[in-house]
Design a protein around this motif. Structure first.
Motif, PDB file in Angstrom:
ATOM      1  N   VAL A   5       0.861  -1.183   0.000  1.00 22.87           N
ATOM      2  CA  VAL A   5       0.000   0.000   0.000  1.00 22.87           C
ATOM      3  C   VAL A   5       0.897   1.233   0.000  1.00 22.87           C
ATOM      4  CG1 VAL A   5      -1.764   1.317   1.234  1.00 22.87           C
ATOM      5  CG2 VAL A   5      -1.843  -1.185   1.249  1.00 22.87           C
ATOM      6  N   GLN A  11      -5.601   7.602   1.728  1.00 23.48           N
ATOM      7  CA  GLN A  11      -6.298   8.682   2.430  1.00 23.48           C
ATOM      8  C   GLN A  11      -7.115   8.145   3.598  1.00 23.48           C
ATOM      9  OE1 GLN A  11      -5.971  12.010   1.523  1.00 23.48           O
ATOM     10  NE2 GLN A  11      -4.357  11.149   0.233  1.00 23.48           N
ATOM     11  N   GLY A  12      -6.922   6.884   3.933  1.00 16.57           N
ATOM     12  CA  GLY A  12      -7.635   6.324   5.072  1.00 16.57           C
ATOM     13  C   GLY A  12      -9.130   6.189   4.856  1.00 16.57           C
ATOM     14  N   TYR A  13      -9.533   5.922   3.633  1.00 12.51           N
ATOM     15  CA  TYR A  13     -10.960   5.765   3.354  1.00 12.51           C
ATOM     16  C   TYR A  13     -11.528   4.463   3.922  1.00 12.51           C
ATOM     17  CZ  TYR A  13     -10.654   9.655   0.093  1.00 12.51           C
ATOM     18  OH  TYR A  13     -10.460  10.875  -0.466  1.00 12.51           O
ATOM     19  N   GLN A  15     -11.922   1.640   2.671  1.00 10.02           N
ATOM     20  CA  GLN A  15     -12.629   0.715   1.773  1.00 10.02           C
ATOM     21  C   GLN A  15     -11.984  -0.668   1.839  1.00 10.02           C
ATOM     22  OE1 GLN A  15     -15.381   1.498   0.206  1.00 10.02           O
ATOM     23  NE2 GLN A  15     -15.254   3.556   1.028  1.00 10.02           N
ATOM     24  N   CYS A  16     -10.678  -0.689   1.877  1.00  9.82           N
ATOM     25  CA  CYS A  16      -9.973  -1.974   1.897  1.00  9.82           C
ATOM     26  C   CYS A  16     -10.264  -2.740   3.182  1.00  9.82           C
ATOM     27  CB  CYS A  16      -8.481  -1.754   1.716  1.00  9.82           C
ATOM     28  SG  CYS A  16      -7.780  -0.588   2.902  1.00  9.82           S
ATOM     29  N   CYS A  53     -10.386   0.795  -3.734  1.00 13.97           N
ATOM     30  CA  CYS A  53      -9.615   1.910  -3.167  1.00 13.97           C
ATOM     31  C   CYS A  53      -9.784   3.154  -4.044  1.00 13.97           C
ATOM     32  CB  CYS A  53      -8.136   1.538  -3.071  1.00 13.97           C
ATOM     33  SG  CYS A  53      -7.133   2.916  -2.468  1.00 13.97           S
ATOM     34  N   PRO A  54     -10.280   4.238  -3.466  1.00 13.93           N
ATOM     35  CA  PRO A  54     -10.594   5.436  -4.260  1.00 13.93           C
ATOM     36  C   PRO A  54      -9.352   6.100  -4.859  1.00 13.93           C
ATOM     37  CG  PRO A  54     -11.576   5.554  -2.052  1.00 13.93           C
ATOM     38  CD  PRO A  54     -10.632   4.401  -2.046  1.00 13.93           C
ATOM     39  N   ALA A  57      -4.289   3.053  -4.136  1.00 13.76           N
ATOM     40  CA  ALA A  57      -3.055   2.998  -3.356  1.00 13.76           C
ATOM     41  C   ALA A  57      -2.543   1.571  -3.178  1.00 13.76           C
ATOM     42  CB  ALA A  57      -3.292   3.643  -1.981  1.00 13.76           C
ATOM     43  N   ILE A  58      -3.372   0.583  -3.516  1.00  7.26           N
ATOM     44  CA  ILE A  58      -3.002  -0.809  -3.238  1.00  7.26           C
ATOM     45  C   ILE A  58      -2.475  -1.483  -4.500  1.00  7.26           C
ATOM     46  CG2 ILE A  58      -3.790  -3.018  -2.327  1.00  7.26           C
ATOM     47  CD1 ILE A  58      -6.236  -1.464  -1.175  1.00  7.26           C
TER      48      ILE A  58
END
Ligand code: SF4
Length: 91
Positions: A5, A11-13, A15-16, A53-54, A57-58
């Motif tokens: 990552v 951004q710490g969303y 989702q993951c 992931c918006p 980042a992954i």
């Protein structure tokens, strides 16, 4: 498989963490902790996390390894997603 990552991009969303709670966990509001050597049984959940992931980042190496995932792993992934959603609603 190997999971990376880009935490500068993340951004710490979370989702993951919703989609692959066995691999990605949020510590506090923004700190993401993850297992860089995720087991193959989490392949499907990780693939969903990558797609969700918006900020893309992954990255994952070995996601499309030989054999694919057995059918029961998708049932487990759905179960994991349901549990994750329940626990997040509990906040
Ligand atoms: S979904 Fe992407 S931005 Fe959100 S916590 Fe995971 S890696 Fe970070």
């Amino acid at each position: 498989m190997r999971v990376v990552v880009d935490l500068n991009r993340c951004q710490g969303y979370a989702q993951c963490a919703f989609l692959a709670p066995d691999v990605f966990t949020m510590h506090g509001d923004e700190a993401l902790v993850y297992n860089p050597r995720a087991a193959d049984e989490h392949r499907e959940a990780v693939a969903r996390a990558v797609a969700a992931c918006p900020v893309q980042a992954i990255t994952v190496e070995g996601l499309d390894g030989p054999g694919g995932s057995p059918p029961e792993s998708s049932a487990r992934a759905r179960e994991g997603l349901r549990r994750a959603q329940e626990s997040f609603h509990g906040h």
